[in-house]
Design a protein around this motif. Structure first.
Motif, PDB file in Angstrom:
ATOM      1  N   ASP A   1       0.817  -1.204   0.000  1.00  0.00           N
ATOM      2  CA  ASP A   1       0.000   0.000   0.000  1.00  0.00           C
ATOM      3  C   ASP A   1       0.857   1.262   0.000  1.00  0.00           C
ATOM      4  O   ASP A   1       1.963   1.294   0.565  1.00  0.00           O
ATOM      5  CB  ASP A   1      -0.915   0.015   1.218  1.00  0.00           C
ATOM      6  N   VAL A   2       0.318   2.321  -0.619  1.00  0.00           N
ATOM      7  CA  VAL A   2       1.012   3.604  -0.753  1.00  0.00           C
ATOM      8  C   VAL A   2       0.198   4.672  -0.033  1.00  0.00           C
ATOM      9  O   VAL A   2      -1.002   4.807  -0.278  1.00  0.00           O
ATOM     10  CB  VAL A   2       1.179   3.975  -2.240  1.00  0.00           C
ATOM     11  N   PRO A   3       0.819   5.472   0.846  1.00  0.00           N
ATOM     12  CA  PRO A   3       0.065   6.497   1.580  1.00  0.00           C
ATOM     13  C   PRO A   3      -0.309   7.687   0.699  1.00  0.00           C
ATOM     14  O   PRO A   3       0.248   7.892  -0.388  1.00  0.00           O
ATOM     15  CB  PRO A   3       1.039   6.926   2.682  1.00  0.00           C
ATOM     16  N   ASP A   4      -1.252   8.495   1.186  1.00  0.00           N
ATOM     17  CA  ASP A   4      -1.662   9.714   0.483  1.00  0.00           C
ATOM     18  C   ASP A   4      -0.462  10.630   0.228  1.00  0.00           C
ATOM     19  O   ASP A   4       0.451  10.734   1.062  1.00  0.00           O
ATOM     20  CB  ASP A   4      -2.681  10.495   1.323  1.00  0.00           C
ATOM     21  N   PHE A   5      -0.478  11.301  -0.939  1.00  0.00           N
ATOM     22  CA  PHE A   5       0.484  12.356  -1.298  1.00  0.00           C
ATOM     23  C   PHE A   5       1.929  11.855  -1.419  1.00  0.00           C
ATOM     24  O   PHE A   5       2.866  12.639  -1.441  1.00  0.00           O
ATOM     25  CB  PHE A   5       0.422  13.522  -0.305  1.00  0.00           C
ATOM     26  N   ALA A   6       2.109  10.544  -1.516  1.00  0.00           N
ATOM     27  CA  ALA A   6       3.460   9.988  -1.610  1.00  0.00           C
ATOM     28  C   ALA A   6       3.993  10.063  -3.039  1.00  0.00           C
ATOM     29  O   ALA A   6       3.241  10.015  -4.011  1.00  0.00           O
ATOM     30  CB  ALA A   6       3.462   8.542  -1.135  1.00  0.00           C
ATOM     31  N   VAL A   7       5.313  10.155  -3.151  1.00  0.00           N
ATOM     32  CA  VAL A   7       6.026   9.978  -4.415  1.00  0.00           C
ATOM     33  C   VAL A   7       6.791   8.665  -4.288  1.00  0.00           C
ATOM     34  O   VAL A   7       7.587   8.484  -3.365  1.00  0.00           O
ATOM     35  CB  VAL A   7       6.997  11.140  -4.690  1.00  0.00           C
ATOM     36  N   VAL A   8       6.542   7.733  -5.203  1.00  0.00           N
ATOM     37  CA  VAL A   8       7.103   6.390  -5.111  1.00  0.00           C
ATOM     38  C   VAL A   8       7.862   6.060  -6.394  1.00  0.00           C
ATOM     39  O   VAL A   8       7.354   6.274  -7.496  1.00  0.00           O
ATOM     40  CB  VAL A   8       5.985   5.347  -4.881  1.00  0.00           C
ATOM     41  N   VAL A   9       9.071   5.521  -6.249  1.00  0.00           N
ATOM     42  CA  VAL A   9       9.864   5.123  -7.412  1.00  0.00           C
ATOM     43  C   VAL A   9      10.512   3.771  -7.137  1.00  0.00           C
ATOM     44  O   VAL A   9      10.626   3.331  -5.994  1.00  0.00           O
ATOM     45  CB  VAL A   9      10.962   6.157  -7.748  1.00  0.00           C
TER      46      VAL A   9
END
Length: 210
Positions: free
Chosen positions: A184-192
């Motif tokens: 899962d990815v949290p709100d407003f995250a930048v993921v690479v």
């Protein structure tokens, strides 16, 4: 209600939407742009939005790639927004698509998938069964969502990114090109990266809520 379609935003994204509509022989009356740089685009007249009388009675597609700008403009127009689906997209009869959304050539929407309002499902993107994509999301070319993925409002899934089944992606996130999302990815995250790693949490300037 005017049956002719008006596009809002004379951008590169607009060119692709023109192609979507022409694939279905739909009539485009004009392109609206508040800062027109040319009198026409792909042979279609470009006019300032202020010159379009009774805008709220028109059938409109917002042809701007930026999710937050698309949201902002959608709130200023009280109209019946059109849905654009390329003739060469594969869309299950058991899927749902919200108003203002465009689905480009080669995209696949499988059974039980639900796409919100004013989304972009770009060229060759795959939305598997039972995915839920909220409003103002952009799923980039060749990005893939496995079954049961939830994507929060306003998020951007980068080109070629992959999301495994059952993952929840928060609102207004940015998933980088080619990223592989396994949790899962949290709100407003930048993921690479592969596997995806949060490198930044963006400032929530809009006070967005689910």
């Amino acid at each position: 209600m005017d049956s002719k379609i008006y596009l809002y935003g004379a951008s590169g994204h607009c060119k692709v939407v023109v192609d979507i509509l022409k694939s279905n022989n739909e009539k485009i009356e004009a392109i609206l742009d508040d800062n027109p740089k040319a009198a026409s685009l792909l042979g279609i007249p470009v006019i300032p939005s202020a010159d379009c009388k009774d805008l709220n009675s028109k059938k409109i597609l917002i042809t701007i790639g930026n999710n937050s700008i698309r949201k902002k403009i959608s709130k200023t127009i009280n109209s019946r927004f059109h849905i654009g689906i390329h003739a060469k997209a594969i869309v299950s009869s058991f899927s749902e698509i919200g108003e203002g959304t465009v689905v480009m050539a080669g995209a696949i929407l499988n059974a039980g998938s639900s796409i919100g309002k004013h989304c972009i499902i770009n060229t060759g993107a795959i939305i598997e069964h039972d995915c839920f994509v909220n409003d103002y999301v952009h799923v980039s070319p060749n990005a893939s969502l496995a079954g049961g993925v939830i994507v929060g409002r306003g998020s951007h899934i980068g080109i070629g990114a992959c999301v495994i089944q059952g993952v929840k992606i928060g609102k207004w996130t940015s998933i980088g090109a080619g990223a592989v999302i396994i949790r899962d990815v949290p709100d407003f995250a930048v993921v690479v990266g592969n596997p995806g790693k949060v490198i930044k949490i963006k400032v929530n300037k809009s006070n967005e809520k689910f």
